[in-house]
Design a protein around this motif. Sequence first.
Motif, mmCIF file in Angstrom:
data_model
loop_
_atom_site.group_PDB
_atom_site.id
_atom_site.type_symbol
_atom_site.label_atom_id
_atom_site.label_comp_id
_atom_site.label_asym_id
_atom_site.label_seq_id
_atom_site.Cartn_x
_atom_site.Cartn_y
_atom_site.Cartn_z
ATOM 1 N N GLY A 121 0.767 -1.245 0.000
ATOM 2 C CA GLY A 121 0.000 0.000 0.000
ATOM 3 C C GLY A 121 0.791 1.286 0.000
ATOM 4 O O GLY A 121 0.225 2.336 0.272
ATOM 5 N N CYS A 122 2.076 1.248 -0.319
ATOM 6 C CA CYS A 122 2.840 2.495 -0.306
ATOM 7 C C CYS A 122 4.088 2.353 -1.172
ATOM 8 O O CYS A 122 4.985 1.588 -0.846
ATOM 9 N N PHE A 123 4.127 3.110 -2.269
ATOM 10 C CA PHE A 123 5.288 3.062 -3.162
ATOM 11 C C PHE A 123 6.534 3.645 -2.524
ATOM 12 O O PHE A 123 7.650 3.263 -2.845
ATOM 13 N N THR A 124 6.307 4.590 -1.624
ATOM 14 C CA THR A 124 7.456 5.253 -1.011
ATOM 15 C C THR A 124 8.331 4.259 -0.256
ATOM 16 O O THR A 124 9.537 4.445 -0.148
ATOM 17 N N THR A 333 -4.561 0.499 3.348
ATOM 18 C CA THR A 333 -4.008 1.275 2.230
ATOM 19 C C THR A 333 -3.798 0.415 0.992
ATOM 20 O O THR A 333 -3.349 0.917 -0.037
ATOM 21 N N VAL A 361 -2.783 14.352 5.114
ATOM 22 C CA VAL A 361 -1.378 14.628 5.448
ATOM 23 C C VAL A 361 -0.550 14.755 4.172
ATOM 24 O O VAL A 361 -0.657 13.944 3.262
ATOM 25 N N SER A 363 2.483 14.263 3.592
ATOM 26 C CA SER A 363 3.509 13.257 3.326
ATOM 27 C C SER A 363 3.000 11.991 2.674
ATOM 28 O O SER A 363 3.782 11.259 2.099
ATOM 29 N N ASN A 365 0.837 10.241 0.108
ATOM 30 C CA ASN A 365 -0.048 10.211 -1.067
ATOM 31 C C ASN A 365 -0.897 8.951 -1.101
ATOM 32 O O ASN A 365 -1.972 8.933 -1.710
ATOM 33 N N SER A 366 -0.413 7.894 -0.494
ATOM 34 C CA SER A 366 -1.181 6.653 -0.454
ATOM 35 C C SER A 366 -2.543 6.906 0.190
ATOM 36 O O SER A 366 -3.572 6.438 -0.284
ATOM 37 N N PHE A 367 -2.552 7.669 1.260
ATOM 38 C CA PHE A 367 -3.804 8.065 1.887
ATOM 39 C C PHE A 367 -4.459 9.211 1.130
ATOM 40 O O PHE A 367 -5.639 9.208 0.854
ATOM 41 N N SER A 368 -3.643 10.232 0.814
ATOM 42 C CA SER A 368 -4.216 11.545 0.492
ATOM 43 C C SER A 368 -4.778 11.686 -0.921
ATOM 44 O O SER A 368 -5.780 12.380 -1.113
ATOM 45 N N ALA A 369 -4.113 11.079 -1.899
ATOM 46 C CA ALA A 369 -4.585 11.257 -3.279
ATOM 47 C C ALA A 369 -5.983 10.663 -3.403
ATOM 48 O O ALA A 369 -6.178 9.469 -3.173
ATOM 49 N N GLY A 370 -6.942 11.494 -3.723
ATOM 50 C CA GLY A 370 -8.320 11.013 -3.861
ATOM 51 C C GLY A 370 -9.202 11.330 -2.677
ATOM 52 O O GLY A 370 -10.409 11.076 -2.709
#
Lengths: 422, 399
Positions: A121-124, A333, A361, A363, A365-370
């Motif tokens: 759930g997170c590319f970072t 996520t 947040v 930092s 994008n996994s959460f925030s985008a959308g």
Amino acid sequence: MTTAIKDASQDRQKTMIAEHFGKLSRAKEDGRKVVYTFVPGNLTELLLNFDLLPVLPEINALQSGMRGKTGDYIQLAEKSGHSEDVCTYVKADIGMLKSGNIGPTGEKLPDPDLLLLSYTGCFTFLKWFELLREEYDCPVVMLHVPYQGDGKITGEMRDYVVGQIRDVLIPELEKLSGKKFDEDRLREDLKRSAKAEDDLVWVLESAKHKPSPIDAYFGGVYYIGPIFTSFRGTEDAVDYYQLLRGEIEERLAQGLGPITPDGVMEEEKYRIVVEGPPNWTSFREFWKMFHSEGAVVVASSYTKVGGLYDRGFRHDPDDPIGTLADYSMGCYTNLNLPDRIDLLEKYITDYDADGFLINSVKSCNSFSAGQLLILRELEKRTGRAGGFIESDLVDPRYFSAANIKNRLESYFQMIEAKRTKG
Amino acid sequence: MSIAAPPQTQATGRLGEIIALAQSLYEDIAFKAVADWKAKDKTRRAIGFLPVYVPREVIHAAGGLPVGIMGGGDMTEIVRGDSYFQSYICHLPRSVIELLVSGRLDSMDGFLFPSICDVIRNLSGMFKLLKPDRYVHYFDLPQNFRSNLGGTFYVSELKSVAGAVSAMTGTPVTDERLRESIKVYNANSRAMNALLELRIEKPWLVPAAEYYLLLRAGFLLPVDEHTAMLNEYTLLVQQSDRRALDNIRVMVRGAFCEQPPVALLRTLERAGCYLVDDDFVVGSRFIPDPIAETGNPWDALADAFMHHSLPAASVYDEKHEKAKKLVDRVREVRADGVLLMAPSFCDPALLDQPMLQEALEQAGIPFTSFKYSEDTGQFQVIREQAGTFADAIKLWGTV
């Protein structure tokens, strides 16, 4: 300054964490191997199987944030070429590393013997460990966890993850630890995981009562601590969740609200569902903006980043590798956006919330985008009041207390207005 | 909108016509060309895909037209797109949403979102909500590169896409059809490589903007038309009388997803930099060598992606060779320096950058870095930075 009221379970957790960091600080002299890995979809029981000690960089970053260290760490990373645009967990970690890698207990964290890049759930995460690989002389093992883009876990996805655990990860862990994989031990540990998961779900669902005996976001982040990190599958975790459940049962019987850092919350005025991680650098200040207004968070998505146990998932000792794969793919996520919205809608209904709030947040994008679409959809589907605030995980420059407080006050007024209108 | 090309590079005659066509396709943000293509046969279907890479051969084999959706560039006024994203999200998704909600993607029968970052990933879910009547699929590229693991998973993804497109077109993707499509795209790849080689050898013949427009045309035209376009351009441009300028040779990295405006490319050249290698529209040549045209075509595509693709910030660098490959490539194309130009808020590119910088520093290769967005309209600062970089290299061989 107010002294925080602590339950026995909190003391217990504090002791568990201190012991874990103690083990880490002695790891090299004790001959223990150390594996750095990430929280969502982690394979704690498998690491336990080889007596390996996990270190979770996100946890280090958030704990550094709570101790007021991350402002300097982030600036140090930015001075060394890291962009101001990217994830501050990563920069806090890099800054901490460049400052001596001192953990939350004041002891130096050991260097990793392996970087387990289980990226759910997170590319970072992927870039994070590529960056850490430059700093440490140790192997990296990738566990690619496919995303539930179409809202389901297909047989091919499951086979892929199971295959990686069986054919790549386990042999690497055997090589690192010098120990053979013990499936029977894994089954026993998974039984303990499921037991603790039962109690965690009971605790989280206690918020369906009115008044809620817990805060499922600010308090919730403490409740998920042991099970999301290094303790799932241990007797310690089982004991902790039994103790916690007992405390909540007692609070429920007495009709008490949640415990906050300033004491028991007297009156529950607003029941809120929250989407997104909290801010850590001003955690108590942020929490106070809620409890001082009588707002209690009855359900949150952040407390599901390490597993959606309330949707029924339990680690299954009868299918030890398959269940690890299912767990990895099932975290919040790793859900697609429509599923996330469905879940939040269900929380709003099931927990009889007055509204929902998104803490967006910078930092993550996994959460925030959308999230702005999530806001619209939830407002449309539920008719409840939706609020939107912005902050960051561990960058103190992005926590504007006055701005957030103003928005929250307006938001609570919006709930009042909706009530008045009926 | 755009800065005119320097007089000595302005294309005339047939060359000018080719560039004019590529320019018009680039400016076709309503995808009229796709609607026209579909109008010729009612059974035709178009599948839009986001950066960075999808194996277009599979869509082609199913009788579909793969269409690159590279964002709205600097030509799209964002009316509603901004209301879907916070200020700290890159620009590409807001222009893509703008294209969607304004009806400019209506000619697409489906959408593929390759795994590249969390923003594009979540954008796939937004499309599912906003276009529930369309095929929307998150195309998960493997990060494990063993044939029996990542390879098997990847083939299942390919077959899933093939099945979905076939259901729309009525054309099943047989092994034979897929092998034929691989051949067609290999021909395109050869034409692309010939152009790339020419650009490396004689960059004054292939201005960055023209080269870029030709790449973009490949994401809109049927593949055989694009191959013909590339071949003709490469032939004609060698007959032109374009003269070499006293420019330095630079390589560009970081622009693999959100695309820079064409005017920015012209600005860089005007500042004294020949762009001899880059990662613009990198999906168009992600597998630089021809893919096996015999044997199992599904395995051939999987093998090509896992073992023969270009390095990208969105793909796990399993062998820890990204730094070496970067430096090797600088030497190979005889670049004097590197421009690390990344879109603002692009996590993969910006998180990669410290590692790339370190590699360049270690190798003593000059570099400079700056950020852009697809709708950047002010180039003066970048022009001065690139100009200073070029001057320093010309004067002292370093910066």
